[in-house]
Write a protein that holds these residues in place. Structure first.
Motif, short mmCIF file in Angstrom:
data_model
loop_
_atom_site.label_atom_id
_atom_site.label_comp_id
_atom_site.label_asym_id
_atom_site.label_seq_id
_atom_site.Cartn_x
_atom_site.Cartn_y
_atom_site.Cartn_z
N ALA A 125 0.82 -1.21 0.00
CA ALA A 125 0.00 0.00 0.00
C ALA A 125 0.85 1.26 0.00
O ALA A 125 0.43 2.31 -0.49
CB ALA A 125 -0.92 0.00 1.22
N HIS B 269 -3.25 -2.08 -4.96
CA HIS B 269 -3.55 -2.03 -3.53
C HIS B 269 -2.84 -0.81 -2.97
O HIS B 269 -1.62 -0.79 -2.86
CB HIS B 269 -3.08 -3.29 -2.82
CG HIS B 269 -3.33 -3.26 -1.34
ND1 HIS B 269 -4.59 -3.07 -0.80
CD2 HIS B 269 -2.49 -3.40 -0.28
CE1 HIS B 269 -4.51 -3.09 0.52
NE2 HIS B 269 -3.25 -3.29 0.86
N GLY B 270 -3.62 0.21 -2.64
CA GLY B 270 -3.02 1.45 -2.21
C GLY B 270 -2.16 2.04 -3.31
O GLY B 270 -2.56 2.11 -4.46
N LEU C 148 -5.30 3.46 5.85
CA LEU C 148 -5.69 2.14 5.36
C LEU C 148 -6.75 1.55 6.29
O LEU C 148 -6.45 0.69 7.12
CB LEU C 148 -4.47 1.21 5.31
CG LEU C 148 -3.44 1.45 4.21
CD1 LEU C 148 -2.20 0.63 4.46
CD2 LEU C 148 -4.04 1.14 2.85
N SER D 31 -8.95 -0.59 5.72
CA SER D 31 -9.11 -2.03 5.51
C SER D 31 -8.15 -2.83 6.37
O SER D 31 -8.36 -4.01 6.63
CB SER D 31 -8.91 -2.38 4.04
OG SER D 31 -7.60 -2.01 3.60
N ARG E 248 -11.02 6.77 10.25
CA ARG E 248 -11.22 6.62 8.81
C ARG E 248 -12.13 7.72 8.28
O ARG E 248 -12.79 8.43 9.05
CB ARG E 248 -11.84 5.26 8.51
CG ARG E 248 -13.23 5.04 9.13
CD ARG E 248 -13.60 3.58 9.11
NE ARG E 248 -12.66 2.80 9.90
CZ ARG E 248 -12.37 1.52 9.65
NH1 ARG E 248 -12.96 0.89 8.65
NH2 ARG E 248 -11.51 0.87 10.40
N TYR F 26 -12.10 13.60 -3.55
CA TYR F 26 -12.43 12.18 -3.55
C TYR F 26 -12.76 11.74 -4.97
O TYR F 26 -13.50 12.41 -5.69
CB TYR F 26 -13.62 11.91 -2.63
CG TYR F 26 -14.24 10.54 -2.78
CD1 TYR F 26 -13.53 9.38 -2.48
CD2 TYR F 26 -15.57 10.39 -3.23
CE1 TYR F 26 -14.10 8.12 -2.62
CE2 TYR F 26 -16.14 9.14 -3.37
CZ TYR F 26 -15.41 8.01 -3.06
OH TYR F 26 -15.98 6.76 -3.20
N GLU G 70 -15.78 5.33 -7.40
CA GLU G 70 -15.43 4.07 -8.06
C GLU G 70 -15.54 4.15 -9.58
O GLU G 70 -14.90 3.37 -10.29
CB GLU G 70 -16.33 2.95 -7.53
CG GLU G 70 -16.16 2.64 -6.06
CD GLU G 70 -14.80 2.04 -5.75
OE1 GLU G 70 -14.14 1.53 -6.68
OE2 GLU G 70 -14.37 2.09 -4.58
N GLY H 176 -11.94 5.38 -5.39
CA GLY H 176 -12.21 5.04 -3.99
C GLY H 176 -11.23 5.64 -3.01
O GLY H 176 -11.26 5.30 -1.83
N TYR H 177 -10.36 6.56 -3.48
CA TYR H 177 -9.36 7.16 -2.61
C TYR H 177 -9.55 8.67 -2.53
O TYR H 177 -10.17 9.29 -3.39
CB TYR H 177 -7.95 6.84 -3.12
CG TYR H 177 -7.49 5.44 -2.77
CD1 TYR H 177 -6.54 5.22 -1.79
CD2 TYR H 177 -8.03 4.34 -3.44
CE1 TYR H 177 -6.13 3.94 -1.47
CE2 TYR H 177 -7.62 3.06 -3.12
CZ TYR H 177 -6.67 2.86 -2.13
OH TYR H 177 -6.28 1.58 -1.81
N GLY I 163 -5.70 8.33 1.23
CA GLY I 163 -6.05 6.98 1.67
C GLY I 163 -7.37 6.48 1.12
O GLY I 163 -8.01 7.13 0.27
N GLU I 164 -7.76 5.31 1.61
CA GLU I 164 -9.01 4.69 1.19
C GLU I 164 -10.19 5.39 1.86
O GLU I 164 -10.11 5.81 3.00
CB GLU I 164 -9.04 3.21 1.61
CG GLU I 164 -7.87 2.39 1.10
CD GLU I 164 -7.82 1.04 1.77
OE1 GLU I 164 -7.25 0.09 1.18
OE2 GLU I 164 -8.32 0.89 2.91
#
Length: 478
Positions: free
Chosen positions: A132, A160-161, A282, A284, A364, A388, A391, A443-444, A474-475
């Motif tokens: 990430a 991933h990241g 992160l 997740s 988060r 932001y 998706e 999504g970030y 980040g996510e």
């Protein structure tokens, strides 16, 4: 702990200094380890070199387990044939740490899916955290291990990241070695550059201390006059020479006090500095990663020790001509658990450090509604602005995102994000690259922290950080 009469082996990860020197100049260093029940041991002595005709690799790779058995020798041959600057190591599964910070200097890892499935939960979490942050994981097969399959969002490379997961079906030995050597030069080296480029913000703000040359010259002339003729012919004149035993120490003591006063008046006590930071969230993995680059100018220091959180490390960045304590002065850096002491900070110098940390966190930014698009933040900082990417690739923004307040987002444009990224360039190459990568991921989010002191990792308490900037990415949890 080791029971009496027993022995045990430990793998200890130590940051090795590769420093900036003048061309064709070398720097010697050594690493010593001590602890309860063991004597001081020198575990490494070496020489780092920077400049001249020496090529320094920015890529360090790991070949893990079965993937390395038939390939490492072939990599050496392929590397020499291609002329690529590449360093790395073959390691056993047990050597992979469960602390992601221990992988900071690694750019790429090659491993078979069978070996990856043998990782412990801590090892797997550390590797995911490292990916990430920008690492590249290469699975030597056509399918991902089940633990990684959940990250897939379509065909091809898995993101991933800020990092990627690749699959490639090639045989161990020469085919695999040629693939690695050809691919490594394309890996972004932003995870770790030694030494990292100076961020323009801290380079422009923190300058070398000014030596009060005129004051020191005048003081030297005055001191010579007082300690010499005035002391000999006025204070302890003929017939009172025995007074020299009292006047000379007294004059020296007073002179030392005056000199200390000149230093304190010129440079002050403590110091001031600038720092830039990047925080990557992160949710997740319930983790928050912090990258912090700082530089300070110190005056007179009464203490130099500090502590940092667990799962963190500090790297000293000596730069040629950066202050009175030049890179060629002997220095000792001590780390005992989380406590740092020794020459991390010196009086009247310009110390520079990079600190990285992976902190467990359940904070988060969460998407609470899609019509209208609404988010809420549990971070104890405020972001201004906040961008932001959803998706489907659409861009949204908020002028201000504060903790605990549901905030409705409005549509944004690529031009606004580009302008934001251009403003971030002064934070340095590492942070700018990370923000650019995060802003392109569905999504970030990306944003700027309004009060950076709330998020930075504290070091020496006597340093006043008068210039600081911190960015967040980040996510977005759903």
């Amino acid at each position: 702990e080791v029971e009496a009469g027993q022995s045990r082996s430990y793998l200890i990860n130590v940051p090795v200094p590769l420093q900036q020197h003048t061309p064709a100049e070398s720097q010697g260093y050594s690493i010593d380890i001590s602890g309860t029940g063991m004597t001081l041991q020198n575990v490494y002595s070496g020489t780092s070199r920077w400049g001249g005709s020496t090529r320094v690799s920015e890529q360090f790779i790991l070949l893990v387990g079965e993937a390395s058995e038939k390939t490492w020798g072939a990599i050496e041959d392929a590397k020499n044939a291609s002329g690529e600057a590449l360093t790395g190591s073959r390691v056993d599964l047990a050597a992979i740490p469960d602390n992601p910070i221990s992988l900071s200097g690694v750019n790429g890892i090659w491993i078979t899916p069978e070996d990856y499935s043998k990782f412990s939960a801590g090892q797997s979490a550390a590797v995911l955290s490292w990916i990430a942050r920008g690492g590249e994981l290469h699975i030597t097969g056509t399918s991902l291990p089940s633990a990684l399959e959940t990250l897939r969002r379509g065909e091809g490379t898995v993101r991933h990241g800020l990092g990627t997961i690749h699959t490639a079906d090639f045989e161990a030995g020469i085919p695999m070695a040629e693939h690695i050597v050809a691919h490594v030069k394309n890996i972004p080296p932003h995870l770790e550059k030694l030494p990292p480029p100076e961020p323009p913000l801290i380079k422009a703000y923190v300058k070398k201390p000014n030596t009060p040359v005129i004051a020191i010259m005048l003081f030297s002339v005055l001191f010579a006059a007082v300690i010499g003729p005035i002391n000999l012919f006025v204070l302890a004149k003929r017939g009172k020479r025995h007074l020299l035993f009292f006047t000379t120490p007294a004059i020296s003591l007073i002179a030392s006090g005056i000199m200390l006063g000149i230093i304190i008046f010129g440079d002050g006590v403590g110091g001031e500095g600038a720092r830039v930071g990047f925080v990557f969230s992160l949710p997740s993995q319930n983790e928050m990663q912090i990258y912090q680059h700082q530089r300070s100018r110190t005056g007179v220091l009464t203490r130099t020790g500090f502590s940092i959180p667990e799962r963190s490390y500090t790297r000293q960045i000596p730069r040629y001509g950066s202050g009175f304590n030049q890179h060629n002065d002997p220095s000792e850096l001590f780390v005992t658990g989380t406590k740092h002491s020794g020459d991390w900070f010196r009086s009247r110098s310009v110390p520079e450090q990079v600190i990285e940390s992976a902190i467990p966190s359940r904070a988060r930014i969460e998407l609470t509604s899609t019509a209208p698009l609404t988010v809420v933040s549990s971070f104890d900082v405020t972001l201004e602005p906040f961008f932001y990417r959803d998706e489907s690739g659409g861009l949204w923004k908020a002028d201000r995102l504060a903790q605990g307040r549901r905030t409705e987002l409005v549509a944004s444009t690529e031009q606004e994000v580009t302008a934001f990224l251009e403003d971030c360039a002064h934070a340095g190459e590492r942070i700018h690259q990370s923000l650019t990568a995060a802003s392109s991921l569905p999504g970030y989010f990306v944003g700027t922290v309004t009060k950076p002191s709330d998020i930075f990792i504290p070091t020496l308490s006597s340093i006043s950080w008068n210039k600081e900037q911190c960015y967040f990415a980040g996510e977005v949890a759903r």
